[in-house]
Design an enzyme around this catalytic site. Sequence first.
Site, PDB file in Angstrom:
ATOM      1  N   HIS B 120       0.862  -1.182   0.000  1.00 42.88           N
ATOM      2  CA  HIS B 120       0.000   0.000   0.000  1.00 42.88           C
ATOM      3  C   HIS B 120       0.907   1.243   0.000  1.00 42.88           C
ATOM      4  O   HIS B 120       2.011   1.194   0.539  1.00 42.88           O
ATOM      5  CB  HIS B 120      -0.838  -0.057   1.284  1.00 42.88           C
ATOM      6  CG  HIS B 120      -1.901   0.989   1.397  1.00 42.88           C
ATOM      7  ND1 HIS B 120      -1.646   2.280   1.790  1.00 42.88           N
ATOM      8  CD2 HIS B 120      -3.238   0.924   1.174  1.00 42.88           C
ATOM      9  CE1 HIS B 120      -2.787   2.958   1.830  1.00 42.88           C
ATOM     10  NE2 HIS B 120      -3.766   2.170   1.449  1.00 42.88           N
ATOM     11  N   ASP B 196       3.330  -4.460   8.124  1.00 43.22           N
ATOM     12  CA  ASP B 196       2.125  -3.660   7.918  1.00 43.22           C
ATOM     13  C   ASP B 196       0.947  -4.615   8.096  1.00 43.22           C
ATOM     14  O   ASP B 196       0.612  -5.380   7.189  1.00 43.22           O
ATOM     15  CB  ASP B 196       2.143  -3.044   6.515  1.00 43.22           C
ATOM     16  CG  ASP B 196       0.812  -2.356   6.183  1.00 43.22           C
ATOM     17  OD1 ASP B 196      -0.116  -2.420   7.008  1.00 43.22           O
ATOM     18  OD2 ASP B 196       0.725  -1.755   5.099  1.00 43.22           O
ATOM     19  N   GLN B 199      -4.207  -5.105   7.294  1.00 46.35           N
ATOM     20  CA  GLN B 199      -5.227  -6.044   6.808  1.00 46.35           C
ATOM     21  C   GLN B 199      -5.148  -7.411   7.476  1.00 46.35           C
ATOM     22  O   GLN B 199      -5.826  -8.335   7.045  1.00 46.35           O
ATOM     23  CB  GLN B 199      -5.120  -6.204   5.278  1.00 46.35           C
ATOM     24  CG  GLN B 199      -5.387  -4.941   4.477  1.00 46.35           C
ATOM     25  CD  GLN B 199      -6.760  -4.331   4.739  1.00 46.35           C
ATOM     26  OE1 GLN B 199      -7.671  -4.989   5.243  1.00 46.35           O
ATOM     27  NE2 GLN B 199      -6.901  -3.045   4.436  1.00 46.35           N
ATOM     28  N   LYS B 221     -10.189   0.066  10.666  1.00 46.40           N
ATOM     29  CA  LYS B 221     -10.329  -1.124   9.831  1.00 46.40           C
ATOM     30  C   LYS B 221     -10.709  -2.351  10.647  1.00 46.40           C
ATOM     31  O   LYS B 221     -10.732  -3.469  10.130  1.00 46.40           O
ATOM     32  CB  LYS B 221      -9.015  -1.399   9.092  1.00 46.40           C
ATOM     33  CG  LYS B 221      -8.679  -0.335   8.036  1.00 46.40           C
ATOM     34  CD  LYS B 221      -7.506  -0.761   7.190  1.00 46.40           C
ATOM     35  CE  LYS B 221      -6.885   0.382   6.418  1.00 46.40           C
ATOM     36  NZ  LYS B 221      -7.646   0.755   5.208  1.00 46.40           N
ATOM     37  N   CYS B 379      -4.699   2.644  -3.670  1.00 46.34           N
ATOM     38  CA  CYS B 379      -3.451   3.115  -3.057  1.00 46.34           C
ATOM     39  C   CYS B 379      -2.335   2.085  -3.236  1.00 46.34           C
ATOM     40  O   CYS B 379      -1.557   1.841  -2.306  1.00 46.34           O
ATOM     41  CB  CYS B 379      -3.638   3.420  -1.577  1.00 46.34           C
ATOM     42  SG  CYS B 379      -4.816   4.720  -1.276  1.00 46.34           S
TER      43      CYS B 379
HETATM   44  C1  LIG Z   1      -2.173  -2.974   3.693  1.00 46.30           C
HETATM   45  C2  LIG Z   1      -2.512  -1.586   4.099  1.00 46.30           C
HETATM   46  N1  LIG Z   1      -1.567  -0.795   4.627  1.00 46.30           N
HETATM   47  C3  LIG Z   1      -1.823   0.464   5.029  1.00 46.30           C
HETATM   48  C4  LIG Z   1      -3.065   1.014   4.890  1.00 46.30           C
HETATM   49  C5  LIG Z   1      -3.289   2.413   5.344  1.00 46.30           C
HETATM   50  O1  LIG Z   1      -4.189   2.484   6.395  1.00 46.30           O
HETATM   51  P1  LIG Z   1      -4.658   3.898   6.958  1.00 46.30           P
HETATM   52  O2  LIG Z   1      -5.287   4.627   5.823  1.00 46.30           O
HETATM   53  O3  LIG Z   1      -5.627   3.550   8.020  1.00 46.30           O
HETATM   54  O4  LIG Z   1      -3.445   4.591   7.459  1.00 46.30           O
HETATM   55  C6  LIG Z   1      -4.092   0.233   4.339  1.00 46.30           C
HETATM   56  C7  LIG Z   1      -5.440   0.814   4.164  1.00 46.30           C
HETATM   57  O5  LIG Z   1      -6.071   0.687   3.153  1.00 46.30           O
HETATM   58  C8  LIG Z   1      -3.803  -1.086   3.933  1.00 46.30           C
HETATM   59  O6  LIG Z   1      -4.766  -1.846   3.400  1.00 46.30           O
END
Ligand SMILES: Cc1ncc(COP(=O)(O)O)c(C=O)c1O
Lengths: 416, 416, 121, 121
Positions: B120, B196, B199, B221, B379
Amino acid sequence: MINTYGNKDDFPIFNKRVNGKRIIYLDSTATTQKPRQVLDAIIGYYEGSNANVHRSVYKLADEATEVYERSRKNIGDFIGSRENEIVFTRNTTESLNLLSYTVGESLKKGDRILITSMEHHSNILPWMRLEERGVILDYVGLDEMGHLDLEDLKSKLKRETRIVSVAHQSNVLGTINPIEEIGKIAKDNGSIFIVDAAQSVPHMPFRIREEYDFVAFSGHKMLGPMGIGVLYGKYNLLEEMPPFNRGGEMIKDVDFHNAIFEDPPIKFEAGTPNVEGAVGLSAAVDYLKNIGMEEVRRHERYLTSITLKSLDGMKNVKYYGPRDPDERGGVIAFNVKDTTNLKKDLEGRNIKVDRLYHSHDIATFLDDRNVYVRSGHHCAEPLMRTLNITGTARASFYVYNGDDDVEAFISSLSEI
Amino acid sequence: MINTYGNKDDFPIFNKRVNGKRIIYLDSTATTQKPRQVLDAIIGYYEGSNANVHRSVYKLADEATEVYERSRKNIGDFIGSRENEIVFTRNTTESLNLLSYTVGESLKKGDRILITSMEHHSNILPWMRLEERGVILDYVGLDEMGHLDLEDLKSKLKRETRIVSVAHQSNVLGTINPIEEIGKIAKDNGSIFIVDAAQSVPHMPFRIREEYDFVAFSGHKMLGPMGIGVLYGKYNLLEEMPPFNRGGEMIKDVDFHNAIFEDPPIKFEAGTPNVEGAVGLSAAVDYLKNIGMEEVRRHERYLTSITLKSLDGMKNVKYYGPRDPDERGGVIAFNVKDTTNLKKDLEGRNIKVDRLYHSHDIATFLDDRNVYVRSGHHCAEPLMRTLNITGTARASFYVYNGDDDVEAFISSLSEI
Amino acid sequence: MYSDEVMDRYQNPVKNSKMEDYDIKIDEASTTCGDKIILYIKTDGERIKDMTWQGEGCILSIVSTDLFCENSVGKEINGIKEQDDLSFIESFPVKISPGRINCVMLPLRAFRRGTRQPGRE
Amino acid sequence: MYSDEVMDRYQNPVKNSKMEDYDIKIDEASTTCGDKIILYIKTDGERIKDMTWQGEGCILSIVSTDLFCENSVGKEINGIKEQDDLSFIESFPVKISPGRINCVMLPLRAFRRGTRQPGRE
Ligand SMILES: Cc1ncc(COP(=O)(O)O)c(C=O)c1O
Ligand SMILES: Cc1ncc(COP(=O)(O)O)c(C=O)c1O
């Protein structure tokens, strides 16, 4: 709309009873209580339009985007700025750190930053961080009554002073600083002028002026939820600055080693934003607009003036900051002298010492009477050093406080 | 407790009707809906114990501090970490930026950071920022089914690789990466290993392991409120790191030009924290614990497998990522082929082109049927480039989704 | 996927061709959506004599672009540029959700940008 | 301000004096509160023969320190160090709110820290 003052009906927390008695909340400078209207807005958002914002095409996401951007506009209108000059942050602290990590990064060894001796740590530490790279941090001094010494300010404002950052209202002394005038002086010097408005936007009419390059404030100090703050920035400055945090939302295009960033304000809002916070803060702004900020100020001035009058009559109480309620906000830092105290001196003789009670002891004493005041250094240790004390107790007012709270405070204090 | 699955009763937003019909929410990968229990916790906090936390001595502030720290402990327990290793942030993005601005600052020209092509933007851009100072960003490639290529990972892991940062589960492909194994490889190389977990923590049993130096995830989330995120960090690493944002709360002592910082985690929480967010996230954790994370995973696996089976039967639908539901989470990125399309080619002849509908058109089509899926690049533009597409539609599941949602999705999709 | 009117035009666009002797050529790309459109314009300086397009995009941006090219023929450049966004969106044959406004606006935005300095290549 | 028992001791502490022939001296300062306390300890290596204090602090930390000095006389160093925080707080004459725990804990924390390496100056 005089009936909104000191009226606690809108604030569910005042239904709380501790030891069977109501609570006297005098710590709104730290954080404020929330009206039903703000809580309803938060729940309404989650029950009606919760989704992730921007760049999505389904209805719920459209709605979330719309309430988010409408909140931004409402908050911008409230302080007289354009909506694209409003960046959502977590709080004042993050707003100022954002500036330190962006504007601050362009400063070089020998450049100077001018702040004041009455700043909150949030308007000190982000600048102190830059001292590691040879930037010099200067402090404007105060006069005996806790006003800024403008002559000292002028003499410390140097050609190398790239940033001037000043609290609009001190969270300890209550002093309201003449930021229009300071702003002019700073801009004449070619410095960037930053206003820490954490204690002014919530408490008095506030309009963005040409002299203000950046303005920081917190939602939780103005009836809004925690976790949402604001950084106002002049659009052209926001455009020139590099982004701070990076990630989702804030980009136009990304490949493996390059990114094109979004336009302000989105450029500074990396990741999923706090839509709830924006919606809640917008509802808080509506609540305050409904009272009228002139009236908020008038009401706090009134509570401050009757409180100071009572304190003037108490021999053992010493309070700090300007005497004239026109020159200060609704926050009163004070100490209580321990007039009975006998101490052994270093030679072991019993002598009477004119010392102050520790502020925590005052706060605990008042706490036993359900009167909630803050104590300690109030995140303003340099100011404490300037005043040559380790801390104070502090009572502060907001729209829900009334004569009843002042009376309870004064009568409890007089029992010490 | 099978009755909690696909049971929307706890989630007030599902009472909403659009054009008289219920909504089919299939975008939980972006953000999740909130159960009544979380909303009650938020309101309960504001109505019962709202105050600024830490360093105050009155009852309300004690209560606020207690619920804040108890929430930290509850969230720590949930992932098997000690409470003083849990730093509250705004979201995953901020957690990773915190690392970029602290751990990342110690990297020098020639040092390398290894991420993957399925990250992401939040796990790309904070590291890309460091390329400005000569740090090199490497990407692990994928195989055809969207698995990480571990041989490629090993070959790209160099002596200079200081940081390895990997998504536990892709937010597009759904791929669940073998982070235990990757962590071991990274630690054997002496690299810092970052997960990270945006998810994964919400969707499957997750326990901190010795190999994980840092783990980032977002409250919104996993049924929690917006504006709260978590960074888990090994205590000794948190201790060594410089602070990120600076200001109130995070100091032990400040004078005019020096500061002594608090111990972790408070050292990383500058300014008034989002107590509401912590309390809300803690309530979300309770909700998830009540279902059981094994069961959350089992339920999503089930929904994914029946959905993939249906998609397999649709000639015009192409989906991405592993075919085996054991290897993937409940997120399905797909495209629809426009089989009817005639196009003039550059020479002006009418030819039949086998092209994909634009993902926004798919999402709009489904939106007209109250089926809410996300569309675009999610993203993850580098991944889109790797897959050689500009975007996908994406359906994703969570605890409140059930067979009814899958059916509505499949039947709507088949009408395209 | 959309109404027949939209889908008909998407599948049988009337202005989807290259122009060799254009006076103005405008390249428009929406990096996030992956849309890429080229407008070719023939003009007498004040009015549009002809306009065509080539490129790729979502259905809404393609249909909006094709309609835009057709409807612009014979109109004054300034008049086209000055029409307001809302009425442009409302004249589109199907109702658009806010998240899709950029798709429909694509040709008008490109046109405004590309005719800022007339003669620009 | 507090109960008579606490205020009496605050105004008439019994162990508030300097000691010249101490074996251990412990400087404790809480920078945020401004408390500054010095403990003077006379010991035979295992047991406390005498303990006194000097300094400034809030009422709770002063009273806790004075009580601590008095109660420690004759006790084993290790026994003192190992008593648990909760029972230490509960033995304090007034009920303490969580925000004031640090004040009451001040002498015990100082003692633990200062006797980690016996003989330390
Ligand atoms: C794998 C992953 N990393 C990071 C993020 C970023 O999360 P946030 O927007 O809550 O900072 C997301 C959100 O879509 C994600 O799916
Ligand atoms: C003048 C001033 N500046 C900054 C702050 C920091 O605000 P926050 O903790 O919301 O970031 C405060 C809060 O007490 C304040 O009073």
